[in-house]
Design a protein around this motif. Structure first.
Motif, PDB file in Angstrom:
ATOM      1  N   SER B  21      -0.984  25.506 -11.230  1.00 19.00           N
ATOM      2  CA  SER B  21      -2.052  24.699 -11.830  1.00 19.00           C
ATOM      3  C   SER B  21      -1.499  23.780 -12.906  1.00 19.00           C
ATOM      4  O   SER B  21      -1.930  22.632 -13.045  1.00 19.00           O
ATOM      5  CB  SER B  21      -3.134  25.612 -12.412  1.00 19.00           C
ATOM      6  N   ASP B  61      -8.263  24.798 -13.321  1.00 16.06           N
ATOM      7  CA  ASP B  61      -8.920  26.097 -13.491  1.00 16.06           C
ATOM      8  C   ASP B  61     -10.241  25.878 -14.226  1.00 16.06           C
ATOM      9  O   ASP B  61     -10.324  25.999 -15.445  1.00 16.06           O
ATOM     10  CB  ASP B  61      -8.019  27.066 -14.276  1.00 16.06           C
ATOM     11  N   THR B  72      -5.937  31.359 -11.630  1.00 12.34           N
ATOM     12  CA  THR B  72      -6.755  30.669 -10.656  1.00 12.34           C
ATOM     13  C   THR B  72      -7.370  31.703  -9.729  1.00 12.34           C
ATOM     14  O   THR B  72      -6.691  32.629  -9.301  1.00 12.34           O
ATOM     15  CB  THR B  72      -5.900  29.688  -9.841  1.00 12.34           C
ATOM     16  N   ASP B  91      -5.370  23.125  -5.168  1.00 13.18           N
ATOM     17  CA  ASP B  91      -4.609  24.026  -6.049  1.00 13.18           C
ATOM     18  C   ASP B  91      -5.097  25.445  -5.792  1.00 13.18           C
ATOM     19  O   ASP B  91      -6.245  25.776  -6.069  1.00 13.18           O
ATOM     20  CB  ASP B  91      -4.803  23.655  -7.517  1.00 13.18           C
ATOM     21  N   THR B  92      -4.220  26.273  -5.256  1.00 12.23           N
ATOM     22  CA  THR B  92      -4.663  27.588  -4.787  1.00 12.23           C
ATOM     23  C   THR B  92      -4.160  28.708  -5.701  1.00 12.23           C
ATOM     24  O   THR B  92      -3.217  28.521  -6.455  1.00 12.23           O
ATOM     25  CB  THR B  92      -4.170  27.855  -3.349  1.00 12.23           C
TER      26      THR B  92
END
Ligand code: GTP
Ligand code: MG
Lengths: 300, 417
Positions: B21, B61, B72, B91-92
């Motif tokens: 992130s 986030d 996250t 964004d995982t």
């Protein structure tokens, strides 16, 4: 021939696919129509997705009672032109039924109340899916949305427990009483929407373009002067050349000073701008997580 | 060269806290793609947390719980554009518990950025996510060795990680792997070239993303058209229009082409193609269109139109790699709904052939149960025929999800090979 789609064509193809999946997977979906640009684009896409047939969805307008007359006029003309069914859910009715308590105080608005009226309207009309113009780029909680977003029997979103959504295999299965929110233009940015407006020559309410209007300056915000606005002592009444970047309830849609009178000029202006789209929406100011909180309660 | 802007979709991957992130925040921040009011808000929250610098991970986030826990939880999508490209970023999360969300973000990606903490090197989640990326056939992997600031920008540390990654990635089917030493926190080699990493001659991350080729990722050879729904219009100026709405998943189709409908093998010809701007002579993947045929056939949702000389395989059982995605347990013997393209059929997992061990990437053939986050090869028995291609040839007709009919949850995703 060049077998490549450009970015707008790809976004369009994706949105149309999602709209058709919605039609195929649900009994009775509606389009949440606010009269704002995003719901106008979604309606335009629906017209294209089902051409040469009519749009197979009802338009649902959640009416806070604080409307710009321009929005209502635009809405009614669009409904007439597209020959779609319109249902209006009124916050006033929820207040009368005591399911909504009107907020009090100088910053009262009917934004949260909308969620309740929305859920009531969905229930009374038997809508099992509501298609919205929400975009992930609008706001940080929206950035977390699926295309097919599950809501429990109370209309609540559970962002910590969203199911997977892989490739474009959208799973719209649900239990009795549950519903989905569908976001076909999830991957569009504000600029994409405007570029698309330009390309498709889509009609818009005059509010989006520069006009002269009596306004109220309140701290950083410019709000349209109207009978619905609860006056503050520090308000400054001014006549300004403004336009709106988002359109919703009159008491919370912030205006911006601008001379942009065409879509092309709006695009040019946006490219220079360094302020979020919702940066001047009074409803998002309340706390850092106000959108997330409202969405958990059933908001769009 | 006159060029039309295209879209590159990419995802982040890697273990918890490796800096995914933060990297996306840095990328957007240094590209000046974050509006000032968002910067101000994040600045304010960072100060409140007692940080001297802005916490870049807060740009993605965005959930209350994510901010409270500093991790996250679900995919955040962000967007930016340059001259030639629109970028869609997923964004995982790195946490094992949220693997389903990583798969969600990765499934539509053209490229994956795998982050590795320079101090920790390749760990189990690095392997799991890289393995998932290879299963999903993501064409480009960009391995970013992050937090180089914490290892004195050491060339040896970087090279050691590169070599240990290569040791295991040799076993994966990934076409293009690149390595970049970065510091997401300090901004080295993200948008701007690092002065401290002068021993690295390669491109920055942004430059790499701008120049990845995605042109050949759409299969334009094998025509596959799963029907989303039939269209019937008979009103006003439109008389007796019957067509089939859908999206071309692969290939090209022209007016006059012969097609057959599966199942049933009925043949017909394309009478008209309705595109997004009216009738068109030809159409190609991934366009959304409606096809009108010269014959009146009985066609419904889930049927698939193909060309007579290029057909998918008809199967009633199949072998596939699946990733278990649901926190609910897999119940042996339970019938699940297999959803593929626009079709559904009941399915039963007949046998578990093997489950991958994520430490060694070896196949464990002794396993008889499936757990959440397992990656396994299974054999499935179907209640009726489906028409498939191998996933490596055709993502849309080579993939499926398994849905639990009782809970409506997606139990697993599968790739046919
Ligand atoms: N020193 C240093 N710290 C970094 C760097 N990149 C990230 N960090 C720190 O590492 C911590 C985790 O960063 P995140 O970006 O939240 O990690 P993540 O990979 O997104 O974590 P999950 O999404 O929860 O898996 C934060 O405290 C960051 O400030 C870097 O390049 N150098
Ligand atoms: Mg993260």
């Amino acid at each position: 021939m060049n077998y490549r789609l450009n970015y707008l064509e790809e976004l369009e193809a994706e949105a149309v696919f999602v709209l058709r999946e919605t039609f195929a997977q649900f009994q009775n979906p509606c389009i949440l129509f606010s009269g704002g640009k995003d719901s106008i684009v979604v309606t335009h896409l629906a017209a294209k997705a089902f051409a040469p047939g009519p749009i197979p969805f009802t338009l649902l307008h959640i009416d806070t009672g604080h409307n710009f007359p321009e929005t209502i006029q635009f809405r009614d003309e669009l409904v007439e032109r597209l020959n779609v069914r319109l249902v209006v859910g009124k916050v006033e009715d929820s207040i009368k039924d005591h399911t909504v308590q009107e907020e009090l105080g100088p910053n009262a608005n009917r934004n949260r109340a909308q969620s309740i009226t929305l859920l009531e309207s969905m229930e009374s009309n038997g809508f099992d899916a509501a298609i919205g113009g929400g975009r992930r780029d609008e706001e940080k909680a929206r950035a977390k949305e699926r295309f097919f977003s599950h809501r429990d029997a109370f209309g609540q979103w559970d962002p910590k427990n969203q199911g997977p959504e892989i490739w474009h295999l959208y799973n719209g299965r649900k239990n009795q009483g549950e519903q989905f929110r569908i976001f076909p233009i999830s991957n569009w940015t504000e600029l994409d929407v405007w570029e698309y407006m330009l390309k498709e020559n889509i009609a818009l309410p005059s509010l989006y373009f520069t006009h002269d209007r009596p306004c109220v300056r309140r701290k950083e915000s410019i709000l349209a002067q109207s009978a619905y606005l609860i006056p503050h002592e520090s308000d400054k009444l001014v006549d300004l050349n403004i336009r709106f970047r988002t359109i919703g309830d009159m008491t919370i849609s912030g205006a911006m000073e601008s001379t942009a009178s065409t879509v092309a000029e709006i695009i040019a202006e946006l490219k220079e701008m360094n302020q979020s789209e919702r940066g001047n929406r009074a409803d998002d100011f309340r706390s850092e997580s106000s959108m997330e909180d409202r969405k958990k309660e059933g908001y769009f | 060269m006159a060029q039309t802007k295209d879209i590159l979709r990419f995802t982040t991957a890697g273990s918890v806290d490796d800096g995914k992130s933060t990297l996306i925040g840095r990328l957007l921040y240094d590209c000046k793609q974050i509006p000032q009011d968002q910067i101000d808000t994040v600045q304010r929250i960072s100060e409140r947390k007692g940080l001297t610098d802005i916490d870049l991970s807060l740009f993605t986030d965005g959930l209350k719980d994510e901010r409270a826990q500093g991790i996250t939880i679900d995919v955040a999508y962000r967007y930016f554009t340059t001259e030639n490209r629109k970028f869609i970023i997923a964004d995982t999360p790195g946490h094992l518990q949220y693997t389903r969300n990583m798969v969600t973000g990765a499934s539509t990606a053209n490229a994956a950025i795998i982050l590795i903490d320079a101090r920790k090197g390749v760990v189990e989640q690095t392997r799991r996510h890289s393995f998932i990326a290879s299963l999903l056939q993501i064409q480009h992997l960009i391995v970013c060795v992050n937090k180089m600031d914490l290892v004195n920008y050491s060339k040896e540390a970087f090279e050691q990680i590169v070599s240990s990654f290569q040791d295991f990635s040799a076993k994966l089917a990934i076409v293009d792997v690149q390595f970049i030493p970065i510091s997401a926190l300090q901004g080295d080699n993200v948008v701007h070239r690092s002065e401290k990493i002068d021993w690295y001659q390669g491109a920055t991350l942004l430059h790499t993303l701008e120049n990845l080729s995605v042109a050949n990722e759409i299969n334009l050879i094998d025509f596959r058209f799963p029907v989303q729904h039939p269209v019937r219009v008979d009103q006003g100026s439109v008389q007796d229009y019957r067509a089939y709405a859908g999206r071309i998943e692969s290939g090209i189709v022209r007016v006059g082409d012969e097609v057959i409908v599966l199942p049933g093998n009925q043949g017909s010809k394309i009478k008209s193609i309705m595109g997004m701007n009216g009738p068109q002579e030809e159409a190609f993947a991934p366009q959304s269109i409606s096809l009108e045929l010269t014959d009146e056939l009985d066609i419904s949702r889930g049927n698939i139109l193909v060309k007579p000389n290029n057909q998918p395989e008809e199967v009633r059982q199949l072998s596939a790699m699946i990733c278990l995605m649901s926190s609910q347990a897999y119940i042996p013997g339970r019938k699940y709904i297999l959803r593929y393209t626009t079709n559904e059929v009941k399915a039963l997992i007949k046998s578990i052939l093997y489950v991958y061990d994520m430490e060694s990437l070896k196949r464990d053939e002794e396993q008889t149960a499936l757990q959440t986050n397992d990656i396994a090869r299974v054999s499935l028995q179907l209640a009726g025929p489906i028409y498939i291609d191998e996933y490596c040839k055709n993502k849309a007709t080579g993939s499926f999800i398994l849905i639990d009919e009782q809970s409506n949850q997606t139990l697993a995703v599968g790739m046919i090979s």
